[in-house]
Scaffold this motif. Structure first.
Motif, PDB file in Angstrom:
ATOM      1  N   GLU A 169       2.119   8.420   2.743  1.00 58.08           N
ATOM      2  CA  GLU A 169       1.300   9.434   3.398  1.00 58.08           C
ATOM      3  C   GLU A 169       1.647   9.508   4.885  1.00 58.08           C
ATOM      4  OE1 GLU A 169      -2.778  10.949   2.513  1.00 58.08           O
ATOM      5  OE2 GLU A 169      -3.207   9.022   3.442  1.00 58.08           O
ATOM      6  N   GLU A 170       1.821   8.355   5.497  1.00 57.49           N
ATOM      7  CA  GLU A 170       2.137   8.360   6.938  1.00 57.49           C
ATOM      8  C   GLU A 170       3.514   8.961   7.199  1.00 57.49           C
ATOM      9  OE1 GLU A 170      -0.723   4.559   7.925  1.00 57.49           O
ATOM     10  OE2 GLU A 170       1.447   4.330   8.290  1.00 57.49           O
TER      11      GLU A 170
ATOM     12  N   GLU B  48       0.696   4.207  -1.163  1.00 51.87           N
ATOM     13  CA  GLU B  48       0.166   5.553  -0.890  1.00 51.87           C
ATOM     14  C   GLU B  48      -0.014   5.789   0.611  1.00 51.87           C
ATOM     15  OE1 GLU B  48      -2.687   7.194  -3.489  1.00 51.87           O
ATOM     16  OE2 GLU B  48      -2.159   5.836  -5.123  1.00 51.87           O
ATOM     17  N   THR B  49      -0.563   4.789   1.299  1.00 52.82           N
ATOM     18  CA  THR B  49      -0.719   4.944   2.752  1.00 52.82           C
ATOM     19  C   THR B  49       0.649   5.039   3.404  1.00 52.82           C
ATOM     20  OG1 THR B  49      -2.659   3.553   2.584  1.00 52.82           O
ATOM     21  CG2 THR B  49      -1.809   3.934   4.801  1.00 52.82           C
TER      22      THR B  49
ATOM     23  N   ASP C  15       0.850  -1.191   0.000  1.00 49.68           N
ATOM     24  CA  ASP C  15       0.000   0.000   0.000  1.00 49.68           C
ATOM     25  C   ASP C  15       0.892   1.250   0.000  1.00 49.68           C
ATOM     26  OD1 ASP C  15      -1.898   1.867   0.244  1.00 49.68           O
ATOM     27  OD2 ASP C  15      -2.733   1.137   2.143  1.00 49.68           O
TER      28      ASP C  15
END
Ligand code: PRX
Length: 635
Positions: free
Chosen positions: A28-29, A24-25, A22
């Motif tokens: 992003e984090e 993107e997650t 994942d």
């Protein structure tokens, strides 16, 4: 589990798996937790490799210097950001705190504005490794100007090409530079370059060597008086995530150097994240990368990566052998350097010298060692490990490119077990793969092929300035939907990568990328030369050295060959720089060519490598007889 600071192999594998499952997650984090954003992004990633496109954190707003400087002021204002170690060890070291850096960057930024530099303008920086180099880069970034740093060892012609290609409005330089016991007339080189660079309106000159120089009235200004009267604060320009941050030129196998364009948010996030992990930086550490800021290593890992993490980073003006071959180790002892990052070519040169140059100094502060820029041979790796690291300091063999922005494949010290000459495992978020000659991905281990990356990463270059088609053709057309690095690599049974070297016509000499075409063009400008071809051959310090095969015109045949060799190297120095000089020049009556007129470099390479017993099939050549002549006269 901390995914920003990886501390165990188990964590690495967990984080890596998440970054692939994942992405993107994952990103992003990382982005959410560790940076200052003026506005949050709308979309983490958008990409389409078939058009050579990727955007990261689209919609976000930020300024990288707010992340590098301002946010540290409350907690690290009096911490040293930059340690400037001058060329001459007798000259005083400077410690520049984050507070002082803030003021100096702001003043410089105000001078840029006063001289008409605005967001989006290109500024060429041609400076030695002095604090003003770091400060001028940050000043550009503060006001949204795009910096184009040109390594101050490049010639006037190379500088001119790079200034004109991206139409710089300003050049920042110094009167001269110190390198070992030499003083170089940098301003003279700039004057020469500007004879044909009409885009440049202003030249700012830092006083460094106090040499006598020409000042062109109305165009050239001494920097110091302007700084003295500049206001000490300068608000940041709020930039969009995908606004260009800088252009940095790199050699291609053909044609003009390529102005790799990097953007703001993704570059910042990735450089910060890799710096923290690849060097395992802790708050009180002193970090030193010996590269020049004129290369991508310097941009990402002398400046941006360390400063975003609030680190103390050393800026060294000099060379490893001045006043003697102990200089690096003297600096390590003096500043109690904890992380030391250099190139294999420097290690090989240092390893040739007497051990007493190392033994004189206390290197016990060292916790992490790094290398970058070219494959490191086993002997050099062991010398670095035993003599410098005393067998207990992990070595990061870090693979990356100007195009990749940040480190892509590297051990994480104290986490990834190392094997000499292996760059080991991909960094979280990086999806490397190996391709075969037919364009198929090679699955399973072991494997040997062309190194590609099949998914975007935040710090990848977005384009070649002014020529997206060339970007697409060079990196995204060889293999469908993959970024092709131009390197070959092998992957062992455990999935570790070893980079084996370039598979195109780029040759890496002393860690510097050199394309054969521009050097051949320079040689061919000599009035006695008809044609030439360059190949690399192994060199025990430089990794590779250059071997030139040169066909002379009739007028050249009667000339003294040693003089011609000197003239050819002089011409290369003028057109490109001394780094591109040839070690061997063989004059020949012809070059092996295919029936379509293409030079068979494979044969020339084998002869330069002294591997003439198996030249492969030469029957398809237009002129097979020339091969024997070249072998007989090989140097
Ligand atoms: O061939 C690889 C080599 O350097 C090239 C990139 O050069 P440049 O863009 O000038 O950037 C220099 C590195 C900051 C790569 O395509 N290279 C870089 N690191 C390594 C390497 N080759 C082997 N091992 C490395 N660790």
């Amino acid at each position: 589990m901390s995914q920003y600071h990886i501390k165990s192999l188990e964590e690495y594998f967990q984080v890596y798996r998440k970054s692939i499952r994942d992405p993107e997650t994952f990103w992003e984090e990382i982005a959410e937790e560790n940076f200052i954003w003026r506005k949050r992004w709308d979309k983490v990633l958008d990409w389409n490799f078939s058009n050579a496109e990727a955007t990261w954190f689209q919609g976000a707003q930020l300024n990288i210097t707010e992340n590098c400087i301002d946010r540290h002021l409350p907690t690290r204002g009096n911490k040293t950001a930059l340690i400037f170690e001058p060329n001459n060890p007798e000259e005083k070291t400077q410690h520049i705190t984050y507070k002082q850096l803030h003021q100096r960057v702001c003043q410089f930024a105000n001078v840029l504005k006063e001289k008409g530099i605005k967001r989006g303008d290109r500024v060429c920086i041609y400076l030695p490794m002095i604090p003003e180099l770091a400060i001028s880069i940050l000043a550009c970034a503060r006001i949204g100007a795009i910096h184009n740093v040109v390594f101050a060892g490049f010639s006037a012609t190379a500088l001119q090409t790079r200034i004109n290609d991206c139409e710089c409005k300003m050049v920042i330089t110094s009167d001269g530079s110190f390198r070992g016991n030499k003083t170089i007339d940098l301003k003279g080189i700039v004057d020469e370059a500007l004879k044909n660079a009409p885009c440049v309106e202003t030249v700012l000159v830092v006083q460094r060597t106090h040499s006598k120089i020409e000042m062109n009235e109305g165009r050239d200004f001494w920097l110091q008086p302007l700084l003295d009267s500049a206001y000490k604060d300068c608000a940041i320009e709020v930039m969009d995530a995908e606004d260009p941050l800088f252009i940095l030129y790199t050699s291609g196998s053909t044609g003009m150097p390529k102005g790799m364009m990097h953007t703001t948010a993704g570059y910042m996030v990735y450089c910060a994240y890799t710096f923290k992990n690849v060097f395992q930086y802790r708050e009180e550490d002193v970090y030193w990368c010996t590269a020049d800021i004129g290369w991508i290593t310097g941009h990402s890992y002398i400046l941006y990566g360390p400063l975003v993490n609030g680190a103390t980073t050393v800026l060294f003006e000099g060379v490893p052998n001045y006043p003697d071959w102990g200089r690096f180790w003297q600096i390590v002892e003096k500043h109690k350097v904890n992380q030391f990052y250099t190139a294999p070519t420097a290690i090989r040169a240092l390893a040739k010298e007497n051990l007493s140059f190392v033994e004189k100094y206390n290197l016990s502060s060292l916790k992490v060692l790094g290398t970058v820029g070219e494959p490191i041979n086993e002997e050099a790796w062991h010398w670095y490990d035993d003599i410098i690291g005393k067998g207990n300091t992990p070595i990061g063999d870090t693979w990356r490119q100007t195009e990749t922005g940040g480190i892509m494949i590297s051990p994480i010290p104290f986490v990834t077990p190392t094997i000499p000459t292996f760059a080991t495992l991909p960094f979280p978020g990086i999806q490397p793969c190996l391709m075969d000659e037919k364009g198929e991905e090679i699955n399973g281990n072991p494997a040997n092929g062309r190194l590609c990356v099949k998914f975007p990463w935040p710090s990848m270059a977005r384009t070649i300035w002014g020529n997206h088609q060339r970007y697409k053709d060079t990196y995204f057309s060889t293999f469908e939907n993959k970024y092709f690095t131009g390197d070959g690599a092998l992957r062992d049974n455990t999935g570790y990568y070893r980079i084996t070297g370039r598979v195109d016509d780029v040759i890496i000499v002393s860690g510097h990328n050199l394309g054969t075409a521009p050097i051949e063009d320079a040689i061919n400008e000599h009035p006695a030369v008809a044609e030439s071809a360059i190949v690399g051959f192994p060199h025990d310090v430089k990794g590779n050295a250059l071997y030139g095969y040169v066909i002379l015109k009739e007028t050249g045949e009667s000339r003294n060959h040693d003089n011609l060799r000197k003239e050819i190297n002089q011409l290369i120095t003028e057109k490109i720089g001394p780094i591109a000089k040839l070690d061997k020049i063989q004059f020949t009556s012809g070059l092996p060519k295919t029936r379509s007129g293409k030079i068979m470099r494979r044969i020339l390479r084998k002869i330069a490598h002294k591997e003439t017993s198996n030249l492969g099939d030469t029957s398809t050549l237009l002129n097979p007889e020339v091969v024997q002549e070249i072998i007989e006269n090989a140097l």
